[in-house]
Design a protein around this motif. Structure first.
Motif, mmCIF file in Angstrom:
data_model
loop_
_atom_site.group_PDB
_atom_site.id
_atom_site.type_symbol
_atom_site.label_atom_id
_atom_site.label_comp_id
_atom_site.label_asym_id
_atom_site.label_seq_id
_atom_site.Cartn_x
_atom_site.Cartn_y
_atom_site.Cartn_z
ATOM 1 N N GLU A 1 0.949 -1.191 -0.126
ATOM 2 C CA GLU A 1 -0.153 0.089 -0.056
ATOM 3 C C GLU A 1 0.801 1.186 -0.095
ATOM 4 O O GLU A 1 0.588 2.203 -0.658
ATOM 5 C CB GLU A 1 -0.991 0.050 1.261
ATOM 6 C CG GLU A 1 -1.959 -1.074 1.099
ATOM 7 C CD GLU A 1 -3.176 -1.056 2.146
ATOM 8 O OE1 GLU A 1 -3.049 -0.045 2.869
ATOM 9 O OE2 GLU A 1 -3.813 -1.902 2.315
ATOM 10 N N VAL A 2 2.092 1.013 0.832
ATOM 11 C CA VAL A 2 2.893 2.314 0.585
ATOM 12 C C VAL A 2 3.354 2.554 -0.789
ATOM 13 O O VAL A 2 3.683 3.608 -1.374
ATOM 14 C CB VAL A 2 4.150 2.068 1.464
ATOM 15 C CG1 VAL A 2 5.375 3.218 1.221
ATOM 16 C CG2 VAL A 2 3.544 2.329 3.150
ATOM 17 N N GLU A 3 3.869 1.372 -1.097
ATOM 18 C CA GLU A 3 4.424 1.670 -2.760
ATOM 19 C C GLU A 3 3.352 1.971 -3.716
ATOM 20 O O GLU A 3 3.616 2.817 -4.657
ATOM 21 C CB GLU A 3 4.713 0.081 -3.245
ATOM 22 C CG GLU A 3 5.682 0.253 -4.539
ATOM 23 C CD GLU A 3 6.442 -1.104 -4.802
ATOM 24 O OE1 GLU A 3 7.396 -0.973 -5.689
ATOM 25 O OE2 GLU A 3 5.752 -2.133 -4.481
ATOM 26 N N ASP A 4 2.089 1.534 -3.534
ATOM 27 C CA ASP A 4 1.061 2.023 -4.278
ATOM 28 C C ASP A 4 0.793 3.634 -4.428
ATOM 29 O O ASP A 4 0.335 4.442 -5.289
ATOM 30 C CB ASP A 4 -0.160 1.063 -4.008
ATOM 31 C CG ASP A 4 -1.690 1.797 -4.993
ATOM 32 O OD1 ASP A 4 -1.348 1.655 -6.151
ATOM 33 O OD2 ASP A 4 -2.448 2.404 -4.271
ATOM 34 N N THR A 5 0.781 3.904 -3.232
ATOM 35 C CA THR A 5 0.608 5.571 -2.692
ATOM 36 C C THR A 5 1.585 6.246 -3.084
ATOM 37 O O THR A 5 1.326 7.316 -3.895
ATOM 38 C CB THR A 5 0.597 5.660 -1.169
ATOM 39 O OG1 THR A 5 -0.321 4.925 -0.711
ATOM 40 C CG2 THR A 5 0.298 7.288 -0.945
ATOM 41 N N ILE A 6 2.889 5.818 -3.356
ATOM 42 C CA ILE A 6 4.040 6.450 -4.013
ATOM 43 C C ILE A 6 3.806 6.447 -5.390
ATOM 44 O O ILE A 6 4.160 7.392 -6.181
ATOM 45 C CB ILE A 6 5.323 5.919 -3.715
ATOM 46 C CG1 ILE A 6 5.809 6.151 -1.941
ATOM 47 C CG2 ILE A 6 6.701 6.523 -4.348
ATOM 48 C CD1 ILE A 6 6.679 5.332 -1.622
ATOM 49 N N ALA A 7 3.337 5.343 -6.138
ATOM 50 C CA ALA A 7 3.295 5.462 -7.507
ATOM 51 C C ALA A 7 2.259 6.360 -7.897
ATOM 52 O O ALA A 7 2.242 6.915 -9.016
ATOM 53 C CB ALA A 7 2.889 3.960 -7.897
ATOM 54 N N LEU B 1 2.555 5.047 5.668
ATOM 55 C CA LEU B 1 3.879 4.798 6.472
ATOM 56 C C LEU B 1 3.578 4.365 7.919
ATOM 57 O O LEU B 1 4.321 3.513 8.327
ATOM 58 C CB LEU B 1 4.789 5.915 5.990
ATOM 59 C CG LEU B 1 5.541 6.029 4.799
ATOM 60 C CD1 LEU B 1 5.992 7.632 4.650
ATOM 61 C CD2 LEU B 1 6.288 5.089 4.268
ATOM 62 N N GLY B 2 2.645 4.930 8.176
ATOM 63 C CA GLY B 2 2.373 4.848 9.883
ATOM 64 C C GLY B 2 1.728 3.333 9.875
ATOM 65 O O GLY B 2 1.990 2.525 10.757
ATOM 66 N N TRP C 1 0.756 12.211 -1.944
ATOM 67 C CA TRP C 1 1.728 12.570 -0.876
ATOM 68 C C TRP C 1 0.875 12.921 0.371
ATOM 69 O O TRP C 1 1.401 12.602 1.539
ATOM 70 C CB TRP C 1 2.665 13.704 -1.099
ATOM 71 C CG TRP C 1 3.196 13.586 -2.598
ATOM 72 C CD1 TRP C 1 3.159 14.419 -3.862
ATOM 73 C CD2 TRP C 1 4.107 12.415 -2.766
ATOM 74 N NE1 TRP C 1 4.105 13.770 -4.808
ATOM 75 C CE2 TRP C 1 4.572 12.600 -4.365
ATOM 76 C CE3 TRP C 1 4.487 11.034 -2.372
ATOM 77 C CZ2 TRP C 1 5.383 11.825 -5.036
ATOM 78 C CZ3 TRP C 1 5.376 10.407 -2.902
ATOM 79 C CH2 TRP C 1 6.029 10.430 -4.377
ATOM 80 N N ALA C 2 -0.335 13.215 0.403
ATOM 81 C CA ALA C 2 -1.249 13.345 1.480
ATOM 82 C C ALA C 2 -1.537 12.344 1.930
ATOM 83 O O ALA C 2 -1.411 12.097 3.312
ATOM 84 C CB ALA C 2 -2.496 14.269 1.030
#
Length: 263
Positions: A46-52, A63-64, A56-57
């Motif tokens: 999910e972190v990787e998907d958010t970065i892709a 990450l938490g 950024w919000a």
């Protein structure tokens, strides 16, 4: 900005309260390492998907969630008397210093320094084989890339990407030869060879095969959804449409994408 030390200490205390045998959360109390481990993998994706998506919000929240998995495992280990979160943080800090002697010491930076450090650590763990230490639980394509990369470091590799591409063609031909027989075990074996060789080709092209496949998944989802929406505007659903109708819709979606890219 919140104080980092206070924020970490607060999170550790929250997890301890959740795991409290008397006043904690029933669900959190009954978890163990095996039941929680899949969540760490899920949160990392999910972190990787958010970065892709460059969201950024949303990234601090994701990450938490990932950090919580580390705190969760550390808390369970502390309850067992093995180690605690401070041990985890100390060990990774020590490792970063050890692997960066050009930053934290007087050694000059040199190519291969990181991998040499990892090799020394594997020897310290008595992992002497070339492929030792590559986790079996990694996603299969990622593990295939790492296995072939490790083998390549001792010279077991193709010279060029073209040679790997020819090997892909060879493996596909062997897969095709098994199709008439329909032997599932042989088909699975040959298909595995194709996928492994494709992961090696990705490595040779300096590409991440998992990222490539995620991109293809996203592209397929985008195009199929657009085709489905086009059919809906005609009063149709995919299940009510012929293959020719769906293929025509698919090609129209691709045409629109090409047009949009050229504008």
């Amino acid at each position: 900005m919140p104080d980092p030390a206070h924020a970490i200490a607060r999170l550790i205390e929250i997890m301890a309260r959740l795991r409290d045998p008397k006043d904690g959360c029933p669900w959190d109390r009954e978890q163990d390492f095996a039941s929680i481990a899949p969540y760490a993998i899920e949160e990392a994706y999910e972190v990787e998907d958010t970065i892709a998506r460059q969201d950024w919000a949303a990234l601090p929240d994701e990450l938490g969630d990932l950090l919580l998995q580390v705190v969760y495992h550390a808390r369970m280990a502390e309850e067992a008397g093995w180690f605690d979160f401070a041990t985890v943080a100390t060990m990774i800090g020590d490792k970063m210093i050890r692997r960066h002697p050009h930053v934290f010491g007087d050694a000059p930076a040199r190519p291969g320094q990181w991998e040499d450090g990892k090799a020394q650590e594997r020897l310290a763990r008595r992992e002497s084989g070339t492929l030792d230490g590559i986790p079996a639980a990694l996603p299969a394509l990622l593990r295939a890339r790492k296995l072939s990369a490790r083998a390549a470091r001792v010279g077991f590799d193709w010279s060029t990407a073209d040679e790997v591409a020819r090997k892909v063609d060879e493996e596909i031909a062997e897969l095709k030869a098994e199709l008439p027989g329909g032997d599932r075990a042989r088909l699975a074996d040959e298909l595995g060879d194709v996928l492994f060789t494709l992961a090696s080709l990705a490595r040779k092209l300096d590409l991440d095969p998992e990222a490539c496949l995620r991109h293809a998944n996203a592209k397929f989802t985008r195009r199929f959804t657009a085709m489905e929406q086009d059919l809906a505007r005609q009063g149709l659903a995919p299940g009510d449409s012929s293959l020719d109708q769906m293929e025509a819709g698919w090609q129209e979606v691709k045409r629109r994408e090409r047009t949009a890219r050229s504008e």
